[in-house]
Motif scaffolding. Sequence first.
Motif, PDB file in Angstrom:
ATOM      1  N   GLU A 208       0.843  -1.201   0.000  1.00  0.00           N
ATOM      2  CA  GLU A 208       0.000   0.000   0.000  1.00  0.00           C
ATOM      3  C   GLU A 208       0.874   1.246   0.000  1.00  0.00           C
ATOM      4  OE1 GLU A 208      -2.827   2.398   3.110  1.00  0.00           O
ATOM      5  OE2 GLU A 208      -2.730   0.226   3.262  1.00  0.00           O
ATOM      6  N   ILE A 209       0.677   2.108  -0.967  1.00  0.00           N
ATOM      7  CA  ILE A 209       1.455   3.351  -1.040  1.00  0.00           C
ATOM      8  C   ILE A 209       0.877   4.349  -0.053  1.00  0.00           C
ATOM      9  CG2 ILE A 209       2.110   5.299  -2.503  1.00  0.00           C
ATOM     10  CD1 ILE A 209       2.080   3.339  -4.862  1.00  0.00           C
ATOM     11  N   TRP A 210       1.718   4.798   0.875  1.00  0.00           N
ATOM     12  CA  TRP A 210       1.277   5.740   1.913  1.00  0.00           C
ATOM     13  C   TRP A 210       1.877   7.128   1.732  1.00  0.00           C
ATOM     14  CZ3 TRP A 210       5.312   7.692   4.687  1.00  0.00           C
ATOM     15  CH2 TRP A 210       6.479   6.919   4.761  1.00  0.00           C
ATOM     16  N   GLY A 211       2.822   7.267   0.805  1.00  0.00           N
ATOM     17  CA  GLY A 211       3.450   8.560   0.598  1.00  0.00           C
ATOM     18  C   GLY A 211       4.274   8.575  -0.673  1.00  0.00           C
ATOM     19  N   LYS A 212       4.809   9.732  -0.993  1.00  0.00           N
ATOM     20  CA  LYS A 212       5.632   9.875  -2.186  1.00  0.00           C
ATOM     21  C   LYS A 212       6.689  10.936  -1.944  1.00  0.00           C
ATOM     22  CE  LYS A 212       5.262  10.663  -7.137  1.00  0.00           C
ATOM     23  NZ  LYS A 212       4.319  10.793  -8.262  1.00  0.00           N
ATOM     24  N   LEU A 213       7.935  10.612  -2.264  1.00  0.00           N
ATOM     25  CA  LEU A 213       9.005  11.607  -2.273  1.00  0.00           C
ATOM     26  C   LEU A 213       9.070  12.162  -3.683  1.00  0.00           C
ATOM     27  CD1 LEU A 213      11.915   9.918  -0.286  1.00  0.00           C
ATOM     28  CD2 LEU A 213      10.399  11.734   0.473  1.00  0.00           C
ATOM     29  N   THR A 214       8.943  13.452  -3.808  1.00  0.00           N
ATOM     30  CA  THR A 214       8.971  14.097  -5.115  1.00  0.00           C
ATOM     31  C   THR A 214      10.266  14.884  -5.238  1.00  0.00           C
ATOM     32  OG1 THR A 214       6.566  14.265  -5.115  1.00  0.00           O
ATOM     33  CG2 THR A 214       7.756  15.672  -6.657  1.00  0.00           C
ATOM     34  N   SER A 215      11.037  14.566  -6.243  1.00  0.00           N
ATOM     35  CA  SER A 215      12.330  15.209  -6.450  1.00  0.00           C
ATOM     36  C   SER A 215      12.166  16.564  -7.119  1.00  0.00           C
ATOM     37  CB  SER A 215      13.219  14.314  -7.315  1.00  0.00           C
ATOM     38  OG  SER A 215      14.425  14.979  -7.597  1.00  0.00           O
ATOM     39  N   VAL A 216      12.932  17.534  -6.640  1.00  0.00           N
ATOM     40  CA  VAL A 216      12.992  18.835  -7.303  1.00  0.00           C
ATOM     41  C   VAL A 216      14.201  18.895  -8.234  1.00  0.00           C
ATOM     42  CG1 VAL A 216      11.757  20.040  -5.476  1.00  0.00           C
ATOM     43  CG2 VAL A 216      14.247  19.893  -5.373  1.00  0.00           C
ATOM     44  N   ASN A 217      14.950  17.807  -8.277  1.00  0.00           N
ATOM     45  CA  ASN A 217      16.149  17.682  -9.106  1.00  0.00           C
ATOM     46  C   ASN A 217      15.836  16.710 -10.238  1.00  0.00           C
ATOM     47  OD1 ASN A 217      18.623  16.805 -10.211  1.00  0.00           O
ATOM     48  ND2 ASN A 217      19.693  17.178  -8.296  1.00  0.00           N
ATOM     49  N   SER A 218      15.994  17.140 -11.464  1.00  0.00           N
ATOM     50  CA  SER A 218      15.644  16.286 -12.605  1.00  0.00           C
ATOM     51  C   SER A 218      16.543  15.053 -12.718  1.00  0.00           C
ATOM     52  CB  SER A 218      15.703  17.099 -13.901  1.00  0.00           C
ATOM     53  OG  SER A 218      17.016  17.579 -14.115  1.00  0.00           O
ATOM     54  N   ASN A 219      17.659  15.012 -11.984  1.00  0.00           N
ATOM     55  CA  ASN A 219      18.549  13.850 -12.020  1.00  0.00           C
ATOM     56  C   ASN A 219      18.075  12.721 -11.107  1.00  0.00           C
ATOM     57  OD1 ASN A 219      20.310  15.142 -13.799  1.00  0.00           O
ATOM     58  ND2 ASN A 219      21.428  16.079 -12.128  1.00  0.00           N
ATOM     59  N   LEU A 220      17.108  12.994 -10.248  1.00  0.00           N
ATOM     60  CA  LEU A 220      16.588  11.987  -9.321  1.00  0.00           C
ATOM     61  C   LEU A 220      15.155  11.664  -9.682  1.00  0.00           C
ATOM     62  CD1 LEU A 220      17.925  13.541  -6.002  1.00  0.00           C
ATOM     63  CD2 LEU A 220      18.914  11.640  -7.267  1.00  0.00           C
ATOM     64  N   ARG A 221      14.776  10.412  -9.463  1.00  0.00           N
ATOM     65  CA  ARG A 221      13.401  10.024  -9.783  1.00  0.00           C
ATOM     66  C   ARG A 221      12.517  10.134  -8.549  1.00  0.00           C
ATOM     67  NH1 ARG A 221      12.614   4.947  -7.803  1.00  0.00           N
ATOM     68  NH2 ARG A 221      14.404   3.618  -7.560  1.00  0.00           N
ATOM     69  N   ASN A 222      11.235  10.320  -8.773  1.00  0.00           N
ATOM     70  CA  ASN A 222      10.265  10.322  -7.682  1.00  0.00           C
ATOM     71  C   ASN A 222      10.177   8.915  -7.102  1.00  0.00           C
ATOM     72  OD1 ASN A 222       9.717  13.007  -8.235  1.00  0.00           O
ATOM     73  ND2 ASN A 222       7.992  12.530  -9.543  1.00  0.00           N
ATOM     74  N   GLN A 223       9.816   8.810  -5.839  1.00  0.00           N
ATOM     75  CA  GLN A 223       9.805   7.524  -5.144  1.00  0.00           C
ATOM     76  C   GLN A 223       8.487   7.354  -4.400  1.00  0.00           C
ATOM     77  OE1 GLN A 223      12.580   5.264  -4.854  1.00  0.00           O
ATOM     78  NE2 GLN A 223      11.133   3.914  -3.858  1.00  0.00           N
TER      79      GLN A 223
END
Length: 67
Positions: free
Chosen positions: A7-22
């Motif tokens: 179950e997805i409970w959260g998301k890390l959103t990158s402000v850097n285009s070199n890193l992917r969202n998680q």
Amino acid sequence: MSSNESEIWGKLTSVNSNLRNQNLSNNAYKIGRNSTNDIAISDVRISGTHCILSRDQNGTVILQDLS
């Protein structure tokens, strides 16, 4: 870890285009520069194991600074 880790409970959103969202579905993540971390960030400003992001049984999110 709980039996409901998918179950997805959260998301890390990158402000850097070199890193992917998680998407976050595990109850805890080690974050840092070392490749052995759950989320590895290749940046000299980040320590080897920088922090732990976790969620307790009540759904409270905790960020523990290890740097």
